[in-house]
Design an enzyme around this catalytic site. Structure first.
Site, mmCIF file in Angstrom:
data_model
loop_
_atom_site.group_PDB
_atom_site.id
_atom_site.type_symbol
_atom_site.label_atom_id
_atom_site.label_comp_id
_atom_site.label_asym_id
_atom_site.label_seq_id
_atom_site.Cartn_x
_atom_site.Cartn_y
_atom_site.Cartn_z
ATOM 1 N N CYS B 248 0.828 -1.209 0.000
ATOM 2 C CA CYS B 248 0.000 0.000 0.000
ATOM 3 C C CYS B 248 0.860 1.256 0.000
ATOM 4 O O CYS B 248 1.578 1.497 -0.955
ATOM 5 C CB CYS B 248 -0.971 -0.041 1.178
ATOM 6 S SG CYS B 248 -2.372 1.061 0.923
ATOM 7 N N HIS B 333 -3.941 -5.210 -0.239
ATOM 8 C CA HIS B 333 -3.627 -5.724 1.097
ATOM 9 C C HIS B 333 -3.589 -7.244 1.156
ATOM 10 O O HIS B 333 -4.615 -7.877 1.420
ATOM 11 C CB HIS B 333 -4.615 -5.170 2.115
ATOM 12 C CG HIS B 333 -4.462 -3.701 2.310
ATOM 13 N ND1 HIS B 333 -3.597 -3.164 3.238
ATOM 14 C CD2 HIS B 333 -5.025 -2.659 1.654
ATOM 15 C CE1 HIS B 333 -3.644 -1.852 3.157
ATOM 16 N NE2 HIS B 333 -4.495 -1.507 2.214
ATOM 17 N N GLU B 335 -2.537 -8.950 3.400
ATOM 18 C CA GLU B 335 -2.860 -9.369 4.772
ATOM 19 C C GLU B 335 -4.368 -9.382 4.999
ATOM 20 O O GLU B 335 -4.838 -9.765 6.078
ATOM 21 C CB GLU B 335 -2.181 -8.440 5.774
ATOM 22 C CG GLU B 335 -2.877 -7.111 6.017
ATOM 23 C CD GLU B 335 -2.603 -6.066 4.940
ATOM 24 O OE1 GLU B 335 -1.994 -6.418 3.912
ATOM 25 O OE2 GLU B 335 -3.029 -4.913 5.124
#
Ligand SMILES: Nc1ncnc2c1ncn2[C@@H]1O[C@H](COP(=O)(O)OP(=O)(O)O)[C@@H](O)[C@H]1O
Ligand SMILES: Nc1ncnc2c1ncn2[C@@H]1O[C@H](COP(=O)(O)OP(=O)(O)O)[C@@H](O)[C@H]1O
Ligand SMILES: [Mg+2]
Ligand SMILES: [Mg+2]
Lengths: 1071, 359
Positions: B248, B333, B335
């Site tokens: 990001c 993202h 994650e």
């Protein structure tokens, strides 16, 4: 991956007749698939036995075969057409099972046909319980403790080990047929036996029971390049234990945190990859409401009812995409038709709440067992969209057309607390209304959660509705109804009609009060992306919010009203009609606007009409749309009784009804006015009158003499209709079936024994085209919808036909019909009597359109819009008979409806239909019978129990069976009669005569066909009833009309050896 | 109590106040996720922004500490169609209302969030002021017009750690440059047995190398990447010395460090349903997004980097890789949290890179 080049011609298998668990969703899926295959330039061959479908239209596939969906027939179509590929995952369970049989039989290999889309192995892995279990274990996805059994003994052993409750689920069945949850050892045994019987591979899964857990579904797509997405997830408001098809379902899930959502999403992707599915599939989970613990319940490796729902809920066309994937395309190569910019490889984002509510047939089956379980009972469903949960729920309730406009069930207040809690615990079709009732009584959400296991989130939402109700009540008392309050009520989805009940204003007053205070709905778009991208879908829903997104065009436009949820008596035929009307309007250059609320259908596919409004079919919602769109008028004649019933209120609101006028509709539907009309026209009808009291009914009956047909006045249509043979029966009927009052009178007509005839006609006001006359195999007294219909008629004299035509022309003219009209006649002692006139399209329109090749709805729509038959190249009168014979046979869903009496009568009971076509009547009939599932062995044992009044008539028929080599069993009375007639027959005990009696024989699988005609009374404990139910539950064909049996005997006699019927595609019927 | 959201274009949305009272300003952005509002509320990348949720029912399952992505909420305001007062979930500890009160975040409910979203979509993200009570909307509009732009605000320092701390692990030692890292980045590294040394954004290259990590991860974070020039400089010194993974904001900083430019998207990507194509494998992954800026593909011409991931919807750059060095980054993202976990393979790739260096 680009389109595969080796495939030029593809065969698609449809799902056959509508039955519970397999409804219109597969017409929608099949239609989308055929379209998208042809988009890719492929030649499509379709086989489906159901004529009342869009997918079987000549413009859907290049070659359409309306033939039985059996291994034999499908194999022959394959040999005849030699397609390169077969697409099996769009025809529901039927299509899937057929594909498996085809593969096993080796035809596919012989003919070099490749299975497209999801590979056979994947289908097997998902469908075969054992294989599925192993697969899940291998990718360590948790599934409930279970064993696969083929014998009762093994089942009992497992039960002893795990303990009850246990759930029994047969392999390869629809809607859980034959399955169920067993709480006691005894019902465990019976369920297991039934389950094994229903499984085509004689296998059942006995499984640990997680009743009360959250039931969550994911719709998943995978392409050949292993890209996967989930289209959406859905949460069942009714937790595990109630079939998803019978559950109230909300999309997206409401009570899952992102952790839970992703946990199950990840599992879904893992599963679809492990199975190797190429296309769409549906994964069902049970999620522990108190931990992250979950179980995989099942995977449907095909499009399904849920995928249709998901498509309509999100705007993502699952079936279309699945078909393209099957042809080798990958998700990132398929365009997202909604935005026109993005691709099919994304996950829809919703910015509204979608709610699905099942529609059950218990209004028709008063005796039916209403308790809901793991076996599906709903015939259809409605979907509602709103920006609040409450609003979506109340919209859905209104869409059901069960005479209820709110979470308020009249009569519920009379239930005792015990009874109330009991019914809440056992869960029947009215549970949600009882939840509301309980809350009204001050029972807490916590308590209700204990009883129902429904999540507190939903219970609290329902409570919000009731709290607002109270607010309004007290406001009414204090006489300070303020706009803010009404606005709040509308945001929560309260209907004007219910607000009028609450406030004492009339519905019209409520409406104008809203207008004055600017409380009007806005319309928003379903765009798959929560407004992130500009969308081009003309798919809207109403909600009380700030911004309205609809931009009405200045084009000439017309609104078509759809037919709502599929129910007995109003099925897919009417969606077929609505769709064709829309298409005709577009042909004529009009902008077609459709309103409907049934997510299963083609009419609610967003690219069917120019504009789709997904709304309840009630005056308020339809008027709101009309206010916005201001079309030239509304067409009500194609949406069944649903649309017809809206004609009056719409006209009163100043809307133009196109086609036959409201006044004339009323003349046809109002009993008194219709009788007068018939007298004027000199057309006979069965003698009879309207009775406003029991005494009067008795009097009329004695005047016209028994047997008589009795039924409530027309509002309720054919409901609670019976033929009674004497005073006792009449009084009994009056006491039990209906409450006769001055405002709800009862109609008493002479029952006329004879052939029933049916006609559909198309009129432009002057000329009237009669595509054809249909003759029923079963005598009048068996509902037209449950009768086998034959076109062209085989036994009618020229005179009779001429008279039927003459009467039809007279009626159509007198009623100034513009469009379609349907008339039923009975031929009694060489005289013709009118039974009823429906000033609208009917159940038989698709069937008749297909067999005659006349685009009936298309013509009717154009006439409604002002064209004349002459202009369209048709002349008045009866159209020349085709040299093909089409036989339409009804299909029933009795296996799903416990406690329902299957005997045929004046009340419709069938859920679907099939058609058999051939140049030879007997062959056409044979095909229809096979397609309808009357596939009993050509030798075997017939069990006959015949009512006294039918014995004489039955003799020759049973004799016929004996001559065909069937062994005859019969109950004492019948046996005696048969012996007298010189037949060899074995007498068997009736149930009350103790075992081993008839039902034992049926259970023991010793019977191949049951013939049973109805004796008096309806009491379930009676022998006849028990025999019929036993037959159904153990999958033995059971016939209750001598006419049907006679026809079958003739067919069997004829078709013993001869097997090489020619199979002709629809496209060539007229050639 | 009433609350008002006023936008710089003069639009005013009046609804019900919830959460904290008062007034606050920020950049108004929308998120299309249907679940995951707590992860959004606690994602430091939203610092400086007023977040609009497009899904109408928010707060249904309440608030649960263990789902936070940072210790607190940094959003400047939270706008929903309907706020749930009776949430239901086995883990919930409080309602969204009480949470926002504690976090001193102003909430606005009962407005037409779809209308607002459509406005942001067509006009692009705008500055807005959110005020509770009987405030004069015209005044709020004026304030919206005059409040600072997102770019130029020092947001990273507000959310990033100020001192170095280490999370033990038996595997590789990874330095995480914290620009406002989501906790799940750390969790994903820990699941892969990494020892994670979290360092402030101002940490120098020397300091970082002195920790001798096997790899460096650049976290997500708020605001315009050009507002953290020091980090860009630090990174330029590190490239070539260690494997680097940017996420990001970290991806944008890497891009800038390697000589590319970044630009502001009209209304950004915020949601859990974005299809991203891995151009190396051709596979498409549904991914979790939260970014208002993007690396300019044009500016990459002639540099030693290439586009490794692309957004299927609008074609924007979603990942870059260095042609020769074990240096790469993704704009979205991996994650997840909230959103799909399909892209965790990015972390595995990073571990392979570190392994590769080891040899
Ligand atoms: N182990 C179980 N415990 C409790 N209920 C179950 C269990 N398995 C299935 N059910 C219920 O039975 C219904 C039908 O089961 P399912 O496997 O979906 O059959 P079908 O093929 O008819 O969809 C499910 O929707 C669920 O509500
Ligand atoms: N007077 C009658 N004599 C014989 N059969 C009748 C008579 N009236 C109705 N029926 C039978 O009942 C069925 C249903 O009656 P109908 O008036 O068509 O109700 P519906 O509106 O349900 O179609 C008819 O199809 C016919 O078989
Ligand atoms: Mg199921
Ligand atoms: Mg009828």
């Amino acid at each position: 991956m680009p389109l595969r080049k080796d495939i030029k011609k593809v065969m698609v298998i449809g799902s056959g007749p509508i039955i519970i668990g397999q409804a219109a969703e597969f017409d929608y899926a099949g239609t989308q698939a055929c379209r998208s295959l042809r988009e890719e330039g492929l030649e499509v061959v379709l086989i489906n036995s159901n004529p009342a479908t869009i997918m079987t239209d000549t413009n859907m596939a290049d070659r359409v075969y309306i033939e039985p969906l059996t291994l034999e027939f499908v194999s022959r179509v394959i040999r005849q057409e030699k397609p390169d590929g077969l697409l099996p995952t769009l025809g529901g369970q039927v299509g899937l099972n057929l594909a498996l049989q085809l593969a096993q039989s080796g035809v596919l290999e012989e003919e070099g046909v490749v299975l497209l889309g999801t590979p056979l192995e994947a289908i097997k892995r998902a469908e075969d319980r054992e294989a599925f279990k192993e697969m899940m274990q291998s990718i360590d996805e948790p599934i409930p403790e279970s064993v696969i059994v083929s014998t009762l003994e093994d089942a009992e052993a497992f039960a002893a080990e795990i303990g009850l409750p246990l759930i029994v689920r047969p392999a390869y069945t629809l809607g859980g047929t034959g399955g169920g949850i067993a709480y006691s050892m005894e019902d465990f045994r019976t369920t297991v036996i039934r389950g094994l019987k229903h499984s085509i591979i004689n296998q059942a899964l006995i499984e640990q029971c997680v009743v009360g857990w959250k039931e969550i579904e994911y719709e998943v797509m995978r392409d050949g390049a292993n890209n996967c997405i989930t289209v959406c997830n859905m949460e069942n408001i009714d937790p595990m234990g109630i079939h998803t098809g019978d559950s109230i379902v909300v999309a997206p899930s409401q009570t899952l945190s992102d952790k839970e959502y992703q946990l199950l999403r990840t599992a879904s992707l893992k599963i679809i990859r492990a199975l190797g599915i190429e296309g769409g599939c549906n994964v069902q989970f049970a999620l522990d409401p108190n931990s992250f613990h979950y179980y995989v319940i099942e995977v449907n490796p095909r499009v399904s009812r849920s995928s249709a729902l998901a498509s309509k809920a999100t705007g993502y066309p699952i079936a279309k995409v699945a078909a393209k994937i099957a042809m080798g395309l990958t998700l990132d190569e398929i365009e997202n038709t909604v935005t026109g910019k993005t691709y099919a490889c994304f996950e829809p984002a919703l910015d509204y709440v979608v709610l699905k509510y099942p529609r059950w047939p218990f209004d028709k089956f008063a005796q039916g067992d209403r308790v809901l379980g793991t076996q599906m009972k709903a015939t259809g469903e409605v979907m509602a969209i709103n920006r609040t949960f409450e609003g979506a729920l109340l919209k859905a309730v209104r869409s059901l057309e069960i005479g209820i406009d709110h979470l308020f069930l009249p009569g519920a207040e009379e239930l005792s607390r015990e009874k109330l809690e009991e019914r809440l615990r056992r869960a029947d079709d009215e549970r949600l209304f009882l939840v509301a009732e309980a809350l009204r009584r001050g029972i807490t959400c916590e308590r209700l959660h204990e009883i129902t296991k429904i999540d507190l989130f939903f219970l609290n939402k329902i409570r919000n509705i009731l709290l607002l109700e109270e607010k309004i009540h007290s406001a009414v008392e204090k006489e300070d109804i303020i706009p803010e309050l009404i606005d709040k009520a509308k945001k929560m989805g309260f209907s004007d009609t219910y607000l009028s009940k609450l406030t004492g204003m009339s519905a019209v007053e409520v409406r104008s009060y809203r207008m004055e205070n600017g409380i009007i709905p806005t319309f928003k778009m379903v765009d798959t992306c929560a407004a992130e991208f500009e969308a081009v879908t003309p798919y809207y829903y109403s909600t009380y919010d700030q911004e309205d997104e609809v931009k009405p065009t200045s084009r000439r436009k017309v609104m078509v009203l759809g037919s709502g949820p599929i129910r007995i008596g109003q099925g897919i035929e009417f969606d077929y009609c609505s769709v064709h009307s829309v298409w005709a309007l577009r042909e004529e250059g009009f902008e077609a606007i459709i309103v409907n609320n049934n997510p299963e259908t083609v009419s609610t596919d967003f690219d069917t009409a120019d504009r789709l409004y997904f709304e309840p079919l009630v005056a308020e919602n339809v008027l709101n749309i009309l206010d916005r769109e201001r079309p030239e008028g509304v067409i009500v004649q194609f949406g069944g009784q649903t649309a017809i019933n809206l004609a009056k209120p719409l006209e009163e609101a100043g809307i133009k009804i196109l086609g036959t006028s409201v006044e004339d509709i009323d003349r046809a539907e109002d009993r008194e006015r219709f009788d007068r009309l018939l007298i004027e026209l000199g057309i006979p009808k069965p003698p009879g009158r309207t009775a406003f009291s029991v005494e009067e009914a008795v009097k009329i009956a004695s005047e016209i003499d028994f047997p008589v047909v009795v039924r409530p006045s027309y509002v309720l249509g054919g409901r609670a209709m019976e033929i009674v043979y004497n005073n006792d029966e009449l009084l009994n009927y009056m006491a039990t079936a209906v409450k006769v009052t001055p405002e709800y009178p009862v109609l008493v007509d002479k029952y006329l024994f004879g052939n029933e005839l049916e006609v559909d006609a198309i009129s432009d006001g002057a000329d009237i085209l009669i595509p054809g006359i249909m003759e029923h195999i079963e005598r009048a007294g068996v509902h037209s919808g449950d009768s086998i219909a034959v076109y062209p008629p085989q036994s009618l004299s020229r005179e009779t036909k001429e008279l039927v035509v003459e009467y039809t022309l007279r009626l159509a003219r007198a009623l100034n019909v513009k469009g379609l009209i349907n008339i039923q006649y009975v031929l009694h002692e060489d005289r013709i009597y009118v039974l009823e006139v429906n000033p609208r399209s009917s159940r038989t329109v698709p069937y008749l359109s297909k067999i005659t090749g006349i685009p009936m709805v298309n013509l009717a729509t154009k006439l409604v819009m002002g064209k004349t038959l002459k202009e369209l190249g048709y002349s008045s009168g009866l159209y020349p008979e085709s040299n093909f014979i089409g036989v339409k046979a009804p299909v029933f869903s009795f296996a799903k409806l416990l406690q329902v009496d299957i005997s045929l009568g004046p009340e419709m009971k069938s859920t679907g239909e099939v058609m058999g076509v051939d140049k030879d009547f007997k062959v056409a009939l044979y095909k229809a019978m096979v397609a309808a599932g009357y596939m009993f062995t050509k030798t075997g044992t017939v069990l006959a129990t015949i009512a006294d009044r039918d014995k004489k008539e039955a003799m020759p028929i049973i004799k016929g069976l004996a001559e065909l080599g069937y062994k005859i069993f019969a109950t004492s009375g019948t046996a005696a009669a048969l012996k007298e007639a010189g037949l060899e027959v074995e007498a068997v005990k009736k149930v009350h005569e103790g075992s081993s009696h008839i039902v034992d024989l049926i259970r023991a699988n010793k019977i191949n066909l049951v013939i049973n005609t109805l004796t008096r009374g309806k009491a379930p404990e009676r022998d006849g009833f028990q025999i019929r139910r036993a037959a159904v539950e153990y999958g033995v064909p059971c016939l209750t009309s001598l006419d049907t049996i006679r026809a079958i005997v003739n067919v069997l006699a004829e078709n013993r050896e001869k097997e090489d019927y020619n199979l002709i595609p629809l496209q060539e019927y007229l050639g | 109590m009433q609350a008002i959201l006023a936008l710089e274009d003069g639009a005013v949305f009046t609804g019900e106040a919830f959460g904290a009272k008062g007034e606050n300003w920020g950049e108004v952005v929308f998120n299309t996720g249907m679940t995951g509002y707590q992860e959004v509320l606690t994602d430091p990348s939203y610092c400086g922004q007023i977040v609009v949720m497009t899904y109408p029912l928010i707060g249904n399952y309440g608030i649960m500490k263990e789902d936070f992505e940072s210790k607190k909420s940094y959003v400047r305001g939270f706008v929903v169609r309907e706020e749930c007062r009776q949430p239901s979930n086995w883990r919930l500890s409080e309602t969204i209302d009480s949470f926002l009160k504690k976090e001193n975040v102003i909430g606005l409910a009962g407005i037409d969030t779809r209308s607002l979203t459509r406005r942001l979509r067509s006009h692009g993200t705008m500055r807005g002021v959110l005020g509770t009570g009987n405030t004069d909307s015209r005044v709020l509009v004026e304030r919206a017009k005059n409040c600072p732009q997102l770019t130029g605000q020092e947001l990273v320092p507000i959310v990033a750690t100020t001192e170095i701390y280490t999370l033990p692990g038996t595997g590789y030692r990874v330095v995480l440059m914290d620009f406002g890292a989501k906790l799940n980045i750390i969790r994903c590294l820990q699941e892969r047995n990494c020892e994670v040394v979290v360092v402030p954004p101002t940490t120098t290259a020397g300091e970082i190398l002195s920790l001798n990590p096997q790899g460096i991860v650049l976290s997500n974070g708020p605001g315009d990447p050009t507002d953290v020039p020091y980090a860009i400089k630090t990174l330029q010194e590190l490239i070539g010395k260690k494997p680097v993974l940017g996420i990001c904001l970290g991806h944008q900083i890497l891009g800038l460090a390697l000589g590319a430019r970044t630009y502001k998207l009209k209304f950004g990507h915020r949601g859990a349903n974005h299809p991203v194509k891995d151009l190396v494998t051709g596979r498409v992954y549904i991914s979790s997004h939260n970014h208002g800026f993007s690396v300019d593909e044009e500016s990459m011409k002639g540099l030693d980097i290439y586009v490794s991931h692309r957004n299927l919807n609008d074609g924007t750059v979603e990942g870059i890789k260095h042609k020769f060095l074990p240096v790469f980054s993704v704009q979205y993202h991996p994650e997840a949290s909230p959103g799909p976990m399909d892209s965790e393979y990015i972390f595995d790739e990073f571990l392979e890179k570190m392994a590769g260096e080891g040899r």
